[in-house]
Design an enzyme around this catalytic site. Structure first.
Site, short mmCIF file in Angstrom:
data_model
loop_
_atom_site.label_atom_id
_atom_site.label_comp_id
_atom_site.label_asym_id
_atom_site.label_seq_id
_atom_site.Cartn_x
_atom_site.Cartn_y
_atom_site.Cartn_z
N GLU A 1 7.24 -0.21 8.58
CA GLU A 1 6.46 -1.19 9.33
C GLU A 1 7.36 -1.93 10.30
O GLU A 1 6.96 -2.23 11.43
CB GLU A 1 5.74 -2.15 8.37
CG GLU A 1 4.64 -1.49 7.54
CD GLU A 1 5.13 -0.60 6.41
OE1 GLU A 1 6.33 -0.69 6.08
OE2 GLU A 1 4.32 0.19 5.88
N HIS B 1 -3.97 -4.12 -1.69
CA HIS B 1 -4.95 -3.64 -0.70
C HIS B 1 -6.03 -4.69 -0.46
O HIS B 1 -7.16 -4.37 -0.16
CB HIS B 1 -5.64 -2.35 -1.18
CG HIS B 1 -4.69 -1.24 -1.51
ND1 HIS B 1 -4.17 -1.06 -2.77
CD2 HIS B 1 -4.17 -0.26 -0.74
CE1 HIS B 1 -3.36 -0.01 -2.76
NE2 HIS B 1 -3.35 0.50 -1.55
#
Ligand SMILES: Cc1ncc(C[n+]2csc(CCOP(=O)(O)OP(=O)(O)O)c2C)c(N)n1
Ligand SMILES: [Mg+2]
Lengths: 337, 416
Positions: A60, A129
């Site tokens: 990322e 999540h």
């Protein structure tokens, strides 16, 4: 004009911008060939080639860092972080670099990037999540933060974000991808194809950054919400027979203070709802602003309904999520207060 | 934007974006995977100079030959009984996976990830460790628990997030945690724990202890910065750690070339950091065990870290949320040249004369019975949406050792 899911609307926005502007590039984990784990970029590689839409290594920090470099060259990268919960390795690049590039170089270098990421809970995704990290970005000077709540806005806001000259964090409430989830997890969700806000105009249009919208006119109190909580608030108000004015903020930063102040001044009561944890959440900023600007009009304390101050749990998802029952109780209390 | 670079003699630049040899709809092709004969790769002494075996980062250590014989310098470490036990562990993990995969489809849990084709890696590695050593696993090493006789019922209760879930329903299914079994709590955020393994190993060295650590990471996740931080720390402090990379060729839909880039192998990443690196046939129980034993001994003798790349193949979907037919050939796993770890060990044992098709079938049935029995017991304590559940109270506990007043207030407000 056609009805689209939020996924299709987001894809449409990228498609249109890639078509119009050869400087727009799209990349992220599983984004290229496969089209992303939520399929938001499906077909873009086939259409625009693998140097404009491609798979990134699982890094990322690398994804955002590379995007910043490309932006410095003159491109307009629109990158995907697979889940907002995985953005933290990129946090340094976003906070120390993207956000400050214009300021520290006195405009010599700028950073027109968009960092898209699915956010929020409701899918039994557990702590990795489900998170809603918007306040971690609104706290950073130099970033814009957007949270769309429907396909129409998602497309218009994403186009506006890609065209914006500064870095934009674009948080997509994943529970809304397929329909306006109102927190009633035991009932099927109306698909966007059966909802007015699933109507998405063809071609290029923008929903300007920094403009909230009234989802419902009302007299008794004002609800400030964004993303999934817009529909939870609607359900709660309806079920409790409360004539609420519901404001969908759409952009958290820059914030449409005018619309908020106008509404709260009229109703005299304000309930703020978000999924993210309470302490130092964006609701704290909203409550402070409402207090500063509407103090003499307030007839009750400003209330917040949010996720609890714990990591997002798996099994206890619906005890954690601020659903219509909890929001409804807060609305009733705000009317008494 | 316009191109206004200098007019050069080399023409314009172009971006290189790697691609797998084939995608779905194509014929699987592994001709680019260079596989040495079993037994052909030498076994350096554990204390020999790492400069002298840099080539092992580019080869594949293999023990089981095509005919199922154990050959070469890495063979001969395990007796019949140990090998049969290893076979049972792998079969148990596979059966466990199959049952839990179905349970997820039946809605008894939200999510599952299986090990299909990769069972040898974690099952054999566990047997090379000693009690007290610590793994920092990813979500695809449940063999570390199975091979350490961690109760399957406990694993299932965690998967079901039920009233007996040792993690109180807080964590996503399969993100187990067991200090007693040397299994560090799985995070779910990739690569974060690789460096923690190095830190744990450094602590053991600081305290003049004898325990070692093992870090685990997937091919795709080696791209994260934390992976590189791990190698620097391990190299600088010669930490007693085994750094495992499970190269199962895929990271969801992304082929391993995207993370590997121009470097020939993942193992080769270690060389630039001065960390000795080995590559091993991850579908060969004997080879995995032998290499693990070697690397663990190296750590234990205070000789420093070893990087090990397990070459294997993810036969199943990434998780229950994934469908690989959208991005790779359906028959690719059949074409995988290193075969199936269970079949290979089974054939080896038959060749040794200590196993038979009949015993295998019988064992399969026994294992299925025991997994079903565990499942019945676990389901007696509830599944995600039915029966016994962890309480909403549990959600507020364990954020801190002592619950601060603001959380106590919130718990009260929640009425639990
Ligand atoms: C920091 C972070 N980024 C992204 C993800 C999403 N994600 C989960 S698994 C995965 C692929 C990992 O592939 P690999 O490392 O090869 O391991 P494998 O699944 O093949 O065992 C991705 C991208 C994540 N969990 N954490
Ligand atoms: Mg992998």
């Amino acid at each position: 004009m056609a009805r689209k899911t939020m996924i299709e609307a987001i894809r449409d926005a990228m498609d249109i911008m890639m078509e119009r502007d050869g400087d727009v590039v799209v990349f992220g984990e599983d984004v290229g060939f496969f089209g992303g784990v939520f399929r938001c970029t499906q077909g873009l590689q086939a259409k625009y080639g693998k140097t404009r839409c491609f798979d990134a290594p699982i890094s990322e920090a690398g994804i955002v860092g590379a995007a910043i470099g490309m932006a410095a060259y003159g491109l307009k990268p629109c990158v995907e972080i697979q889940f907002a919960d995985y953005v933290y390795p990129a946090y340094d690049q976003i906070v120390s670099e993207a956000a400050r590039l214009r300021y520290r170089s006195n405009g010599g270098f700028t950073c027109p990037i968009v960092v898209r990421m699915p956010t929020g809970g409701g899918i039994f995704g557990g702590q990795t999540h489900s998170q809603s990290p918007e306040a971690l970005f609104t706290h950073v000077s130099g970033l814009k933060v957007v949270v769309p709540s429907n396909p129409h806005d998602a497309k218009g806001l994403l186009i506006a974000a890609i065209e914006d000259p500064d870095p934009v964090i674009f948080l997509e409430p994943k529970r809304l991808y397929n329909g306006p989830f109102d927190g009633h997890h035991d009932r099927p969700v109306t698909p966007w194809s059966k909802h007015d806000l699933g109507e998405v105009p063809d071609g290029h249009y923008t929903v300007p950054l920094g403009k909230a919208i009234k989802r419902r006119e009302g007299k008794q109190l004002t609800i400030l919400a964004y993303g999934t909580m817009v529909y939870v608030a609607e359900a709660a108000a309806e079920e409790h027979g409360i004539d609420a004015e519901i404001i969908d903020l759409r952009t958290l930063l820059p914030l449409d203070l005018e619309t908020i102040v106008e509404s709260v001044s009229k109703t005299g009561r304000c309930v703020i709802v978000h999924e993210a944890t309470l302490t130092s959440g964006f609701g704290a900023e909203l409550a402070a602003l409402v207090q500063e600007h509407c103090f003499y009009k307030l007839e009750a304390p400003v209330a917040r309904v949010t996720g609890w101050d714990t990591p997002y749990p798996h099994a206890q998802e619906w005890d954690y999520f601020p659903g219509p029952a909890r929001v409804g109780r807060a609305l009733a209390e705000a009317l008494e207060g | 934007m316009s191109h206004d670079g200098p007019l050069g003699e080399f023409g314009p630049l172009s971006l290189h974006v790697p691609e797998p040899a084939v995608r779905h709809g194509g014929e699987p092709d592994f001709s680019n995977v260079n596989i040495p004969e079993a037994g052909s790769v030498r076994r350096p002494d554990v204390d020999s100079n790492p400069e002298d075996f840099r080539d092992l980062a580019f080869s594949i250590i293999r023990v089981l030959s095509r005919d199922g014989e154990a050959v070469g310098p890495w063979a001969g470490l395990l007796n019949d009984e140990q090998l049969i036990e290893g076979l049972r562990h792998m079969m148990t993990l596979r059966t466990f996976d199959a049952r839990m995969q179905i349970a997820q489809r039946q809605g008894k849990t939200s999510f599952y990830m299986q090990h299909l084709g990769e069972e040898a890696v974690s099952c054999a590695f566990r047997k090379a460790l000693s009690p007290g050593d610590m793994n920092f696993p990813t979500y695809r090493q449940a063999g570390l628990l199975i091979a350490d006789d961690y109760p399957m019922v406990e694993m299932m209760c965690q998967i079901y997030s039920n009233e007996r879930d040792p993690l109180k329903g807080r964590q996503l299914p399969i993100m187990y945690s067991s200090k007693e079994h040397g299994f560090f709590s799985i995070s779910g955020n990739l690569a974060t724990q690789y460096i923690q393994a190095v830190g744990w190993a450094m602590a053991s060295a600081i305290k003049n202890d004898t325990k070692i650590a093992a870090g685990w990471i997937g091919d795709g996740s080696t791209a994260e910065s934390d992976f590189h931080a791990s190698l620097v720390f391990a190299s600088t402090y010669k930490a007693p750690v085994v750094l495992n990379i499970v190269n199962n060729q895929w990271a969801i839909s992304t082929f391993q070339g995207i993370a590997r880039g121009g470097s020939g192998t993942f193992a080769a990443r270690g060389l630039g950091f001065g960390i000795p690196a080995l590559r091993v046939d991850g579908n060969d129980y004997l080879a995995v065990y032998a290499v693990a034993k070697w690397a663990i001994e190296r750590a234990r003798r205070n000789l420093g870290p070893t990087l090990v790349e397990y070459v294997t193949y993810r036969v199943g979907a990434h998780s229950t949320s994934d469908d690989p037919s959208a991005y790779r050939p359906k028959t690719e796993s059949d074409a995988w040249p290193l075969g199936d770890p269970i079949v290979r060990l089974k054939n080896h044992l038959i060749g040794r004369g200590v196993w038979s098709e009949e015993r295998h079938k019988q064992t399969e049935a026994e294992i299925l019975d025991s997994v079903i029995a565990a499942q019945k017991e676990a389901e007696g304590h509830g599944t995600l949406h039915a029966g016994g559940k962890p309480s909403a109270r549990d959600m507020f506990e364990g954020v801190y050792e002592t619950m601060p007043p603001h959380l106590r207030r919130q718990r009260q407000e929640a009425g639990v």
